[in-house]
Motif scaffolding. Structure first.
Motif, short mmCIF file in Angstrom:
data_model
loop_
_atom_site.label_atom_id
_atom_site.label_comp_id
_atom_site.label_asym_id
_atom_site.label_seq_id
_atom_site.Cartn_x
_atom_site.Cartn_y
_atom_site.Cartn_z
N GLN A 100 0.72 -1.36 -0.02
CA GLN A 100 0.01 0.10 0.02
C GLN A 100 0.96 1.24 -0.21
N PHE A 101 1.92 1.21 0.24
CA PHE A 101 2.68 2.25 0.61
C PHE A 101 3.93 2.43 -0.25
N LEU A 102 3.93 1.93 -1.48
CA LEU A 102 5.04 1.98 -2.50
C LEU A 102 5.04 3.47 -3.07
N THR A 103 6.36 3.84 -3.46
CA THR A 103 6.36 5.12 -4.19
C THR A 103 5.99 4.71 -5.57
N ILE A 104 5.97 5.90 -6.47
CA ILE A 104 5.44 5.62 -7.88
C ILE A 104 6.29 4.86 -8.84
N ARG A 105 7.66 4.84 -8.15
CA ARG A 105 8.72 4.05 -9.05
C ARG A 105 8.51 2.86 -8.55
N GLY A 106 8.20 2.56 -7.22
CA GLY A 106 7.79 0.93 -6.91
C GLY A 106 6.63 0.37 -7.57
N TYR A 107 5.65 1.34 -7.70
CA TYR A 107 4.33 0.62 -8.56
C TYR A 107 4.93 0.19 -9.95
N LEU A 108 5.72 1.27 -10.78
CA LEU A 108 6.11 0.93 -12.02
C LEU A 108 7.00 -0.17 -12.28
N THR A 109 7.92 -0.39 -10.89
CA THR A 109 8.54 -1.56 -11.05
C THR A 109 7.89 -2.85 -10.88
N LEU A 110 6.91 -2.84 -10.01
CA LEU A 110 6.01 -3.92 -10.18
C LEU A 110 5.21 -4.34 -11.45
N VAL A 111 5.04 -3.24 -12.16
CA VAL A 111 4.17 -3.35 -13.36
C VAL A 111 5.10 -3.95 -14.42
N PHE A 112 6.40 -3.45 -14.36
CA PHE A 112 7.42 -3.78 -15.26
C PHE A 112 7.79 -5.47 -15.09
N GLY A 113 8.05 -5.70 -13.56
CA GLY A 113 8.51 -7.03 -13.23
C GLY A 113 7.29 -8.04 -13.83
N THR A 114 6.09 -7.75 -13.44
CA THR A 114 5.05 -8.98 -13.94
C THR A 114 5.12 -9.15 -15.43
N LEU A 115 5.21 -7.85 -16.30
CA LEU A 115 5.16 -7.78 -17.57
C LEU A 115 6.21 -8.76 -17.90
N VAL A 116 7.58 -8.54 -17.38
CA VAL A 116 8.80 -9.48 -17.91
C VAL A 116 8.61 -10.68 -17.50
N ALA A 117 8.01 -11.26 -16.38
CA ALA A 117 7.80 -12.42 -16.15
C ALA A 117 6.84 -13.12 -16.96
N LEU A 118 5.63 -12.42 -17.17
CA LEU A 118 4.88 -13.23 -18.01
C LEU A 118 5.30 -13.47 -19.61
N LEU A 119 6.05 -12.59 -19.93
CA LEU A 119 6.76 -12.88 -21.39
C LEU A 119 7.70 -13.90 -21.28
N MET A 120 8.35 -13.83 -20.02
CA MET A 120 9.54 -15.24 -20.05
C MET A 120 8.76 -16.37 -20.06
N VAL A 121 7.54 -16.36 -19.33
CA VAL A 121 6.87 -17.62 -19.27
C VAL A 121 6.24 -17.99 -20.78
N LEU A 122 5.84 -17.11 -21.36
CA LEU A 122 5.38 -17.17 -22.80
C LEU A 122 6.38 -17.71 -23.56
N ALA A 123 7.51 -17.36 -23.38
CA ALA A 123 8.67 -17.77 -24.29
C ALA A 123 8.91 -19.22 -24.13
N VAL A 124 9.10 -19.72 -22.55
CA VAL A 124 9.68 -20.93 -22.34
C VAL A 124 8.29 -21.83 -22.59
N TRP A 125 7.17 -21.39 -22.58
CA TRP A 125 6.22 -22.38 -23.07
C TRP A 125 5.95 -22.89 -24.47
N GLN A 126 6.47 -21.69 -25.50
CA GLN A 126 6.51 -22.17 -26.52
C GLN A 126 7.95 -23.07 -27.04
#
Lengths: 318, 221, 670
Positions: free
Chosen positions: C644-670
């Motif tokens: 609840q208490f992250l900075t804006i940079r923190g939230y952006l890092t979360l979004v970025f991290g989730t996106l990268v993780a999903l892309l990696m999963v997609l890559a490995v699955w194929q």
């Protein structure tokens, strides 16, 4: 015709129970006195005590309610009806189909329930002592008794006491370990339920050592006579149960004829005499336990009952 | 031919031994414990004598006599004297209450039945149950040893284990006398040794309560 | 016909609830609401009774276009539903009548009146629901309306916490039931009960569904260790609602369990018959031991409900064990015992809660330590409460004894079960049942004796007055029913026959043809019981003794001070209190189960200070299961709170991290 004969046997049974109960208590008392070197009261003294009490005026406390007044009659009735269902000199009792052993245990439980309430009714501390200790003893003695009933009915294929007595007379049952364990457990329960040494001293005058006597401390006159009569009948009931299950020789079967009934009566009197003698010797030889050792004693009885029932479940020969 | 009544009586003795083992666990006073142990040994000797009668094996009579004289008379008398000399003829402290000990006892009996009955499926029904009773006596003796804090109670528990073993051995046909003599002598030796140790412990530490002795164990950090 | 009548009654009840919401301030709102509830419950009772007792009743089914568009709302009335509807609506009639009198004391009618009919309506709806969605909708309606009733007096200390815990446990139970229905529906997604009946799951899945049903229905019924909400929530509600919750809602939960396990799950596995009786036995023993430690009258009654639910589950579990081994006759006996106990318990538990409500209304006290001597001030309430106490302690000739007797007979049939674990378990469960029956008698000697007998321990007890006639009528009516069900049990057993036939395929021999109204559950040579004859003989013996003695000996009586060994004390504090009555049992059992320790500090002679008694007990399920769970949830919440208490940079890092993780999963699955 057979029904009329059965009804006659049933009523004779009820009369026998009522007539012999004070005699058994007097006999035990006399024997205990003789064993410690005293002369003791006369054999028929309990009858005289009951008659004397019946003629006396009842003194009620101001805080006593109708529960206090009704309890002696209910206790006497429940105990007498339960005792009437236990074969003494003959099996095949007409009313044995109304209540089986579980119902007999529950009838004695009703009597105890009312008596415990009467102990709390006047609002004295001694009544509370008696009621609370009695319910603690009952909370272990009743399950132990029920486990003994389970063992017996698993052996005999029925919970009716008449049928159990007949089955145990028959040839199929020999000496069995579960029967031996059930006998030990039943004797322990009988001692506890009848307020005998080592659980409770029926002749004590020290209130803090009382269990049964403390509950009935406020009773007087005819009420006390009925409660005393009920406790005599309860002792006779337990002795009759032990006799008809574990020493069933001499009990006449249903429809056997007058000679067999008289022989059964003689055998029954002999069993009462033997049981009274053993009880007197046992009570004289042993000291009373502390109250909280009674729970260990009855816990052991419960364990033996559970073990006996367990053996019935898992074994093919015991 | 061994009639069914004879086998029933033998079975009854085995069950009676289990009952006396449970009574041993129930005792809370030293003199009661020793007397109950004498009863235990008495039941074992009667059981062995009966087995001698029905198996027609006269050497078992000698086993029964040894059990009667040594275990039901000599050892209890010796223990009574030791107990009076040590001054510990009072109550025994159980580690858990007697109620829980009883509950554990019945669990152990159920366990031994559960173990013995399936694995002896070839034998006759009475022999199988005699063996499960014998195993129960052994387990109850062990329970006695671990649930009491007193050294004399442990000695009694150990000897009741020995009785259970005798019951098992005589129930199955044939146990040579020489084995029994050696076993009995080893027991006697063990008792003398334990008695000496008890005296020395008592003189050194004024108590035989194991709980207190534990503090004096070596190499404590 | 009967089904439509029931659905209209439910609609009327829900309508009354909404109506009461609108007109709650008006004067006659209470009478109107309770009157409508009474009428609806009576119609329901008659409809259910007619359906159950009519010979060869085929069952009715109905589908309404409500709810989910592709499912609709299925309703079905079969023998099992009819029996439980009978129980529920009998309780509803009693509670409505009681509410007519008791409701006048109500200090917050606006919080009680709208939800009472909704509660009744929800329970009725659960019993006729024939698909998962309707069932769960009605279940939640029942839970939420009862939660609202628990929170009616939310300013009283402890009630808000009780309501919160209740809401948690109810939601958790509904989740378990949702999962259970999902598994039953299977991949094809047939949520109607008929579809589930046609396609029973595999053995492994069946086991999972059983566990989920035990959690879901068991938590609502009060199985240990899911019982913790029950003793807090049941006493917090107004007394007639407590009676409904204890006497009736727990039965709806049992209905849920029976419906899922006996009807929808198909043939049982033998280990189900090991788990359920064991849970039942532990529940029975723990429930009554808890009850013995209480000094609050309503909490004692709530724990006693836990004990009786345990007894019912012992019967249900034995029925499962017999069914799994093909012994349908024995299964019918065990199930009869369980269902008869359901009926009996709803009778006497409602009676006892009504009595507690009457006492609360007259004295304002729930604590037994401040009551006493009420038998002189409230004689009729005391009489009804005495009958209820005797019935619940399984004393002949009342009805509690009949169902316990039948359960014991079922236990005595179980040596025929072949599995070894069952052979060891059933005697242990039998011992637990016998122990809890004996302890229940002690518990109710305490409840009746301390509350009504003795001398009054406070001003409130001294000045109590009898309750109003409506409440008395209900209590005495229920007491009469307890006696009747004990004396004439054969008729009740015969009425259960269609239910047993449907569930197990067998039933007990017809009882009504037997001489003298005896009941014979298995065979005449085996065991029989005759409540009427027993009652008759006891009455005859007592009457004979009274008549003979009064005629020929003495009938004189005189009032005087109590004997009390010559040391009478005028203070009512010298008599036994609730805590002192249960002290021997607390010392024998409580020291093991609850680690109960009594500590007495007595000042030396000459010191005038008061002595002090401290009783310390620990609630083992709470400390072992719920407290660590609560700590875990708190810990996890603390950690997650950081989000609840992250900075804006923190939230952006979360979004970025989730996106990268999903892309990696997609890559490995194929």
């Amino acid at each position: 015709m057979a029904v009329i004969l059965d009804a006659l046997v049933q009523f004779c049974q009820m009369a026998v129970v009522l007539a012999f109960a004070p005699l058994l208590a007097g006999y035990v008392r006399k024997l205990k006195a003789l064993l410690v070197g005293r002369r003791g009261p006369p054999l028929l003294q309990p009858y005289r005590d009951l008659l004397r009490l019946l003629r006396k005026e009842v003194v009620l406390a101001h805080s006593a309610s109708w529960v206090f007044r009704v309890t002696p009659y209910l206790v006497f009735a429940a105990t007498w009806v339960a005792a009437a269902l236990v074969p003494t000199f003959a099996t095949g009792l007409l009313f044995s189909y109304a209540a089986d052993m579980i119902a007999i245990v529950a009838l004695l439980g009703s009597a105890r329930f009312m008596l415990a309430l009467a102990g709390l009714d006047v609002g004295t501390s001694f009544g509370g002592i008696g009621s609370s200790r009695e319910m603690m003893i009952a909370s272990l003695a009743e399950p132990a008794m029920l486990m003994v009933v389970f063992t017996l009915s698993l052996l005999a294929g029925s919970t009716q006491l008449s049928s159990i007595a007949e089955a145990l007379q028959g040839p199929g049952i020999g000496l069995r370990v579960s029967l031996a364990l059930a006998l030990v457990a039943l004797v322990m329960v009988a001692i506890a339920e009848n307020a005998r040494i080592p659980v409770d001293n029926p002749a004590t005058h020290l209130e803090l050592t009382m269990v049964h006597e403390a509950m009935i401390l406020e009773y007087s006159g005819r009420h006390l006579a009925l409660i005393e009569a009920a406790s005599f009948v309860k002792l006779l009931l337990y002795v009759s149960v032990i006799g008809c299950v574990f020493a069933p020789w001499g009990i006449a079967a249903s429809g056997d004829g007058i000679a067999a009934y008289l022989a059964g009566l003689a055998a029954y009197v002999g069993k009462l005499a033997l049981a009274g003698f053993l009880l007197a010797v046992f009570e004289t030889a042993i000291a009373k336990m502390r109250v909280f050792r009674v729970s260990d004693f009855l816990g052991a009885a419960l364990m033996l009952g559970v073990l006996a029932a367990l053996l019935r479940f898992v074994s093919r020969v015991t | 031919m061994i009639g069914p009544l004879a086998l029933d009586v033998a079975h009854l003795f085995a069950g009676g031994l289990v009952l006396v083992s449970v009574m041993l666990l129930y005792q809370d006073r030293m003199t009661g414990l020793i007397n109950t142990f004498a009863l235990h040994a008495l039941v074992v000797s009667f059981s062995v004598a009966w087995q001698a009668f029905i198996q027609d094996a006269p050497h078992l009579y000698i086993t029964a006599a040894i059990a009667l004289v040594v275990k039901a008379a000599v050892i209890p008398l010796a223990l009574h004297r030791i107990v009076v000399r040590l001054g510990i003829h009072r109550t025994i402290e159980p580690t858990v209450g007697i109620g829980l000990t009883m509950l554990a006892a019945i669990g152990l009996i159920a366990l031994s039945i559960m173990v013995m009955l399936p694995i002896t499926a070839q034998a006759g029904a009475l022999a199988r149950e005699d063996l499960s009773f014998a195993l129960s006596v052994i387990l109850l003796g062990l329970l006695m040893m671990i649930s009491r804090r007193n050294a004399v109670s442990q000695v009694v528990g150990f000897m009741s284990i020995e009785n259970g073993l005798i019951l098992a051995a005589t129930g199955a046909k044939g146990m040579p006398l020489v084995v029994e003599i050696s076993v009995a002598f080893s027991i006697l030796v063990a008792l003398i040794v334990i008695g000496i140790f008890l005296f020395r412990i008592r003189e050194r530490f004024e108590t035989v309560d194991i709980h207190l002795l534990h503090e004096h164990r070596g190499e404590q950090p | 016909m009967a089904l439509e009548a029931l659905l209209w009654c439910t609609a009327a009840l829900l309508g009354a609830g909404i109506g009461a919401l609108a007109m709650r301030r008006r004067a006659g709102a209470g009478v109107a609401v309770y009157g409508i509830s009474l009428g609806a419950a009576l119609v329901g009772l008659v409809a259910a009774g007619v359906s159950l007792l009519a010979p060869g009743f085929p069952g009715a089914a109905l589908t309404l276009p409500l709810g989910l568009p592709w499912l609709g709302a299925h309703f079905r009335l079969d023998a099992l539903s009819a029996f439980f509807l009978l129980v529920i609506n009998l309780g509803g009639v009693g509670a409505s009548l009681f509410g007519l009198g008791y409701g006048r004391h109500e200090e917050a009618p606006a919080r009680v009146l709208p939800f009472f009919p909704a509660f009744l309506g929800g329970m009725n709806l659960v019993l006729v629901a024939a698909d998962a969605f309707t069932f769960l909708f009605a279940w939640e309606l029942m839970s939420l309306s009862s939660w609202a009733l628990v929170m009616a007096h939310h300013r009283r200390p402890g009630n808000a916490a009780a309501g919160y815990l209740y809401l948690l446990m109810a939601s958790f139970g509904t989740l378990a039931l949702l999962l259970a229905f999902g598994l039953l529906a299977g991949p094809s997604g047939g949520y109607g009960f008929e579809a589930m009946r046609q396609a029973p799951p595999s053995a492994a899945l069946g086991g999972v569904v059983l566990v989920l049903a035990l959690i879901g229905a068991g938590s609502k019924a009060g199985l240990v260790p899911l019982h913790v909400w029950l003793p807090l929530a049941h006493p917090a509600a107004p007394s007639h609602v407590s009676a409904l919750m204890s006497g009736v809602m727990t039965k709806v939960a049992i209905y849920g369990f029976v419906r899922i396990v006996f009807d929808l799950l198909g043939p049982p596995a033998w280990w189900w018959g090991a788990v359920v009786p064991l849970l039942g036995g532990i529940t029975a023993a723990m429930g009554v031991l808890y009850a013995l430690m209480q000094s609050d009258l309503k909490r004692l009654l709530a724990y006693s409900t836990v004990e009786n639910v345990g007894i019912v589950f012992i019967g249900l579990g034995l029925a499962l064990a017999f069914e799994a081994n093909g012994m349908t006759g024995a299964a019918a006996l065990a199930l009869t015992a369980a269902l008869l106990h359901v009926f009996n318990h709803s009778l006497f538990k409602s009676l006892l809660f009504f009595g507690a409500g009457a006492v609360l209304g007259s004295t304002g006290e729930r604590d037994m330590e401040r009551l006493g001597g009420l038998i002189h001030r409230m004689p009729r309430t005391a009489f009804a409460f005495l009958i209820g106490s005797a019935a619940i302690s399984a004393l002949p000739p009342f009805n509690g004894f009949v169902s316990e007797w039948l359960t014991f007979q079922a236990i005595l049939l179980s040596p025929a079960l072949p599995q070894w674990l069952l052979k060891f378990l059933v005697p242990a469960v039998g011992a637990l049942l016998a122990l809890s029956a004996a302890l229940a008698a002690a518990c109710f000697v305490k409840a009746f004796g301390i509350t009504f007998l003795g001398r009054p321990r406070s001003e409130a007890a001294r000045d109590a007055v009898e309750t109003d006639p409506w409440s008395l009528a209900v209590m005495l009516g229920l007491a009469a029913l307890c006696l009747l069900a004990g004396i004439l049990p054969g008729y009740f057993i015969d009425a259960l026959a269609p239910v047993l036939q449907a569930l197990t395929g067998a039933s007990l021999p017809r009882q009504e043809q037997l001489d003298w109204l005896t009941i014979v559950p298995i065979a005449q040579s085996r065991s029989s019981y005759n409540g009427l004859l027993l009652f008759f003989f006891i009455a005859l013996a007592a009457g004979l003794a009274a008549e003979v003695i009064h005629r020929w000996a003495s009938a004189a009586a005189r009032r005087s001070a109590a004997w009390d060994c010559g040391f009478p004390d005028a203070s009512p504090a010298t008599q036994y209190s609730a805590g002192s009555f249960s002290q021997p049992i607390r010392r024998v059992f409580g020291s093991v189960v609850f680690r109960a320790r009594d500590e007495v500090q007595i000042p030396p002679p000459g010191d005038a200070r008061a002595a002090r008694l401290d009783v310390r007990m620990r609630d083992v399920p709470w400390e072992a299961l719920y407290a660590p769970l609560a700590r875990l949830v708190g810990f996890a919440a603390e950690q997650l709170n950081r989000l609840q208490f992250l900075t804006i940079r923190g939230y952006l890092t979360l979004v970025f991290g989730t996106l990268v993780a999903l892309l990696m999963v997609l890559a490995v699955w194929q």
